[in-house]
Design a protein around this motif. Structure first.
Motif, PDB file in Angstrom:
ATOM      1  N   PHE A 193      -6.964  15.748 -26.396  1.00  0.00           N
ATOM      2  CA  PHE A 193      -8.433  15.802 -26.452  1.00  0.00           C
ATOM      3  C   PHE A 193      -8.980  14.401 -26.205  1.00  0.00           C
ATOM      4  N   CYS A 194      -9.871  14.271 -25.236  1.00  0.00           N
ATOM      5  CA  CYS A 194     -10.424  12.960 -24.854  1.00  0.00           C
ATOM      6  C   CYS A 194     -11.948  13.034 -24.807  1.00  0.00           C
ATOM      7  N   PRO A 195     -12.605  11.876 -24.837  1.00  0.00           N
ATOM      8  CA  PRO A 195     -14.072  11.879 -24.826  1.00  0.00           C
ATOM      9  C   PRO A 195     -14.702  12.405 -23.541  1.00  0.00           C
ATOM     10  N   SER A 196     -14.041  12.241 -22.387  1.00  0.00           N
ATOM     11  CA  SER A 196     -14.713  12.629 -21.139  1.00  0.00           C
ATOM     12  C   SER A 196     -13.716  13.103 -20.097  1.00  0.00           C
ATOM     13  N   GLY A 197     -14.241  13.772 -19.088  1.00  0.00           N
ATOM     14  CA  GLY A 197     -13.426  14.215 -17.962  1.00  0.00           C
ATOM     15  C   GLY A 197     -12.995  13.049 -17.098  1.00  0.00           C
ATOM     16  N   THR A 198     -13.812  12.019 -17.058  1.00  0.00           N
ATOM     17  CA  THR A 198     -13.404  10.815 -16.336  1.00  0.00           C
ATOM     18  C   THR A 198     -12.137  10.257 -16.981  1.00  0.00           C
TER      19      THR A 198
ATOM     20  N   LEU B  84       0.868  17.293  -8.601  1.00  0.00           N
ATOM     21  CA  LEU B  84      -0.422  17.933  -8.284  1.00  0.00           C
ATOM     22  C   LEU B  84      -1.275  17.959  -9.546  1.00  0.00           C
ATOM     23  N   HIS B  85      -2.435  17.296  -9.468  1.00  0.00           N
ATOM     24  CA  HIS B  85      -3.371  17.257 -10.598  1.00  0.00           C
ATOM     25  C   HIS B  85      -4.587  18.113 -10.279  1.00  0.00           C
ATOM     26  N   LEU B  86      -5.104  18.778 -11.296  1.00  0.00           N
ATOM     27  CA  LEU B  86      -6.355  19.525 -11.130  1.00  0.00           C
ATOM     28  C   LEU B  86      -7.472  18.859 -11.912  1.00  0.00           C
ATOM     29  N   ASP B  87      -8.540  18.450 -11.201  1.00  0.00           N
ATOM     30  CA  ASP B  87      -9.774  18.082 -11.869  1.00  0.00           C
ATOM     31  C   ASP B  87     -10.528  19.388 -12.089  1.00  0.00           C
ATOM     32  N   GLY B  88     -10.312  19.944 -13.270  1.00  0.00           N
ATOM     33  CA  GLY B  88     -10.916  21.242 -13.592  1.00  0.00           C
ATOM     34  C   GLY B  88     -12.118  21.081 -14.500  1.00  0.00           C
ATOM     35  N   ALA B  89     -12.988  20.130 -14.174  1.00  0.00           N
ATOM     36  CA  ALA B  89     -14.203  19.955 -14.982  1.00  0.00           C
ATOM     37  C   ALA B  89     -14.904  21.303 -15.147  1.00  0.00           C
ATOM     38  N   ARG B  90     -14.932  22.087 -14.056  1.00  0.00           N
ATOM     39  CA  ARG B  90     -15.552  23.429 -14.116  1.00  0.00           C
ATOM     40  C   ARG B  90     -14.530  24.508 -13.774  1.00  0.00           C
ATOM     41  N   VAL B  91     -13.307  24.351 -14.290  1.00  0.00           N
ATOM     42  CA  VAL B  91     -12.242  25.293 -13.933  1.00  0.00           C
ATOM     43  C   VAL B  91     -12.555  26.716 -14.402  1.00  0.00           C
ATOM     44  N   PHE B  92     -13.276  26.870 -15.512  1.00  0.00           N
ATOM     45  CA  PHE B  92     -13.564  28.237 -15.961  1.00  0.00           C
ATOM     46  C   PHE B  92     -14.606  28.917 -15.075  1.00  0.00           C
TER      47      PHE B  92
ATOM     48  N   ILE C 174      -3.686  19.229 -15.807  1.00  0.00           N
ATOM     49  CA  ILE C 174      -4.999  19.858 -15.633  1.00  0.00           C
ATOM     50  C   ILE C 174      -5.995  19.175 -16.567  1.00  0.00           C
ATOM     51  N   SER C 175      -7.148  18.804 -16.006  1.00  0.00           N
ATOM     52  CA  SER C 175      -8.239  18.273 -16.819  1.00  0.00           C
ATOM     53  C   SER C 175      -9.324  19.345 -16.920  1.00  0.00           C
ATOM     54  N   VAL C 176      -9.758  19.624 -18.141  1.00  0.00           N
ATOM     55  CA  VAL C 176     -10.752  20.679 -18.385  1.00  0.00           C
ATOM     56  C   VAL C 176     -11.918  20.086 -19.172  1.00  0.00           C
ATOM     57  N   CYS C 177     -13.144  20.223 -18.691  1.00  0.00           N
ATOM     58  CA  CYS C 177     -14.296  19.742 -19.457  1.00  0.00           C
ATOM     59  C   CYS C 177     -14.814  20.829 -20.386  1.00  0.00           C
ATOM     60  N   LEU C 178     -15.053  20.438 -21.630  1.00  0.00           N
ATOM     61  CA  LEU C 178     -15.632  21.357 -22.605  1.00  0.00           C
ATOM     62  C   LEU C 178     -17.151  21.187 -22.665  1.00  0.00           C
ATOM     63  N   SER C 179     -17.633  20.096 -22.078  1.00  0.00           N
ATOM     64  CA  SER C 179     -19.055  19.734 -22.187  1.00  0.00           C
ATOM     65  C   SER C 179     -19.868  20.106 -20.952  1.00  0.00           C
ATOM     66  N   LYS C 180     -19.267  20.861 -20.035  1.00  0.00           N
ATOM     67  CA  LYS C 180     -20.049  21.312 -18.867  1.00  0.00           C
ATOM     68  C   LYS C 180     -20.526  22.736 -19.152  1.00  0.00           C
ATOM     69  N   GLY C 181     -20.075  23.710 -18.374  1.00  0.00           N
ATOM     70  CA  GLY C 181     -20.576  25.076 -18.564  1.00  0.00           C
ATOM     71  C   GLY C 181     -20.246  25.689 -19.908  1.00  0.00           C
TER      72      GLY C 181
ATOM     73  N   SER D  26     -13.160  16.558 -23.280  1.00  0.00           N
ATOM     74  CA  SER D  26     -12.333  17.158 -22.233  1.00  0.00           C
ATOM     75  C   SER D  26     -10.897  17.218 -22.727  1.00  0.00           C
ATOM     76  N   LEU D  27     -10.134  18.132 -22.135  1.00  0.00           N
ATOM     77  CA  LEU D  27      -8.715  18.243 -22.465  1.00  0.00           C
ATOM     78  C   LEU D  27      -7.881  17.862 -21.263  1.00  0.00           C
ATOM     79  N   LEU D  28      -6.813  17.102 -21.500  1.00  0.00           N
ATOM     80  CA  LEU D  28      -5.793  16.898 -20.474  1.00  0.00           C
ATOM     81  C   LEU D  28      -4.588  17.742 -20.889  1.00  0.00           C
ATOM     82  N   LEU D  29      -4.138  18.604 -19.976  1.00  0.00           N
ATOM     83  CA  LEU D  29      -3.016  19.503 -20.267  1.00  0.00           C
ATOM     84  C   LEU D  29      -1.841  19.168 -19.372  1.00  0.00           C
ATOM     85  N   GLY D  30      -0.628  19.322 -19.928  1.00  0.00           N
ATOM     86  CA  GLY D  30       0.559  19.031 -19.118  1.00  0.00           C
ATOM     87  C   GLY D  30       1.825  19.187 -19.935  1.00  0.00           C
ATOM     88  N   PRO D  31       2.959  18.747 -19.377  1.00  0.00           N
ATOM     89  CA  PRO D  31       4.230  18.801 -20.110  1.00  0.00           C
ATOM     90  C   PRO D  31       4.209  17.840 -21.301  1.00  0.00           C
ATOM     91  N   LYS D  32       4.953  18.179 -22.343  1.00  0.00           N
ATOM     92  CA  LYS D  32       4.922  17.425 -23.595  1.00  0.00           C
ATOM     93  C   LYS D  32       5.193  15.921 -23.427  1.00  0.00           C
TER      94      LYS D  32
END
Ligand code: PLP
Length: 341
Positions: free
Chosen positions: A56-61, A167-175, A195-202, A209-215
């Motif tokens: 869990f991070c402060p921003s998608g950037t 391969l990285h996904l900037d998924g700010a609006r992935v949902f 995968i980067s997912v923004c919780l503060s957009k839609g 934002s969340l950064l997801l990946g292997p442990k």
């Protein structure tokens, strides 16, 4: 008159139910990995996408920049689309944080193809930076909210695997992308390394934002986040908002898309609009006729209680989101239809 703010889907404020979830959140010191709500959010986000771990991070950037840092080294490069957020809107952070080079591809409405990626990979030659990473944006902001289909993603992933690229996904609006494509989030774990997912957009959370990946990679990401000054303490109050957003605000995204389509159709019919990019999700980008300038148009909207963004020469962007009501949409359509060039 209530202001109708369409500048971005980041302008939403937490609902009473989200605020209540925040108030009630059990918290602890997240630098010690002791905040139960942060841990729950990270695990929940990772499980949605079939990934091992989350941060869990402060921003998608920050989540994008950490991912790029982890996948690259100096003298290597990142392939991305010319108008992508990681290149255009992150302050040149790839150079600043990772000392990596960028290989830009001219896409179509923000999207690139597997053939273009294959053609952009540098040969093994001492003159060139070593190609290491491909970054995709889904939905593509500058593309007017366009989205990738699963076969398009699979083809790019195949090229990456053949050439040993991450391969990285900037998924700010992935949902928004998943809502439009109908794909399940867990299918993405087959194709993306991070995968980067923004919780503060839609999704309507105030921050995060969340950064997801292997442990092992996410453990390293936590170090990079600390070095960037992003180690935080009782962040569980914010994580609770993110959890609430993931659990309650995904299903309603279709409503934002339907409203964007209604607004897009009204603009398409307006004589002062020369072009509306296809409206695929919650973003509407349109071009004003030569005799109308951006400032005058935005001023007109403002006088009528509407805020939108200038998005380039003669271009205006509007973004629908969960703080709009059907009455606001009706008023919006009435106002944009009444403008005289
Ligand atoms: C908003 C956005 C981000 C991250 O933005 P932050 O404001 O740093 O959270 C990244 N990529 C895209 C495509 C975005 O729209």
């Amino acid at each position: 008159m209530n202001l109708i703010d369409l500048r971005s889907d980041t302008v939403t404020k937490p609902s009473p139910a989200m605020l209540e979830a925040m108030f009630k959140a059990p918290v602890g010191d997240d630098v010690y990995s002791e905040d139960p709500t942060v841990l729950e959010l990270q695990a929940y986000g990772a499980s949605l996408f079939g990934m091992e771990a989350g941060l869990f991070c402060p921003s998608g950037t920050m989540t994008n920049q950490i991912a790029i840092k982890l996948h690259t080294q100096p003298l290597t490069e990142v392939i991305c689309e010319r108008t992508s957020h990681v290149y255009l809107y992150e302050v040149g952070g790839i150079a600043f944080n990772s000392a990596a080079s960028v290989h830009l591809i001219e896409g179509v409405r923000g999207k690139i193809t597997a053939e273009q990626v294959a053609a952009a990979i540098n040969p093994d030659n001492i003159h060139y930076p070593v190609t290491r990473l491909v970054s995709l944006e889904n939905t593509a902001n500058k593309g007017g909210g366009s989205f990738y289909t699963l076969p398009e993603i699979a083809a790019i992933s195949e090229v990456c695997k053949q050439h040993g690229l991450a391969l990285h996904l900037d998924g700010a609006r992935v949902f928004n992308a998943l809502t439009a494509s109908g794909d399940a989030p867990e299918t993405y774990s087959r194709y993306f390394d991070t995968i980067s997912v923004c919780l503060s957009k839609g999704l309507g959370a105030p921050v995060g934002s969340l950064l997801l990946g292997p442990k092992p990679l996410i453990e390293q990401a936590k170090r990079v986040r600390k070095a960037l000054g992003g180690g935080w303490r009782q962040a569980g109050y914010l994580a609770a908002a993110g959890l609430y957003a993931l659990q309650h605000n995904i299903d309603r995204l279709q409503e934002d898309h339907d409203r964007a389509a209604q607004l897009g159709a009204a603009l398409q019919a307006a004589p002062y609009v020369t072009e509306v990019m296809p409206v695929e999700t919650n973003i509407i980008i349109f071009t004003l006729a030569p005799e109308v300038n951006n400032d005058r148009y935005l001023e007109f909207l403002k006088e009528n209680g509407i805020l939108a963004s200038s998005f380039g020469p003669k271009q205006i962007r509007m973004v629908t989101h969960l703080d709009l009501t059907q009455e606001m949409v009706a008023r919006l359509i009435q106002v944009v239809t009444s403008f005289k060039a």
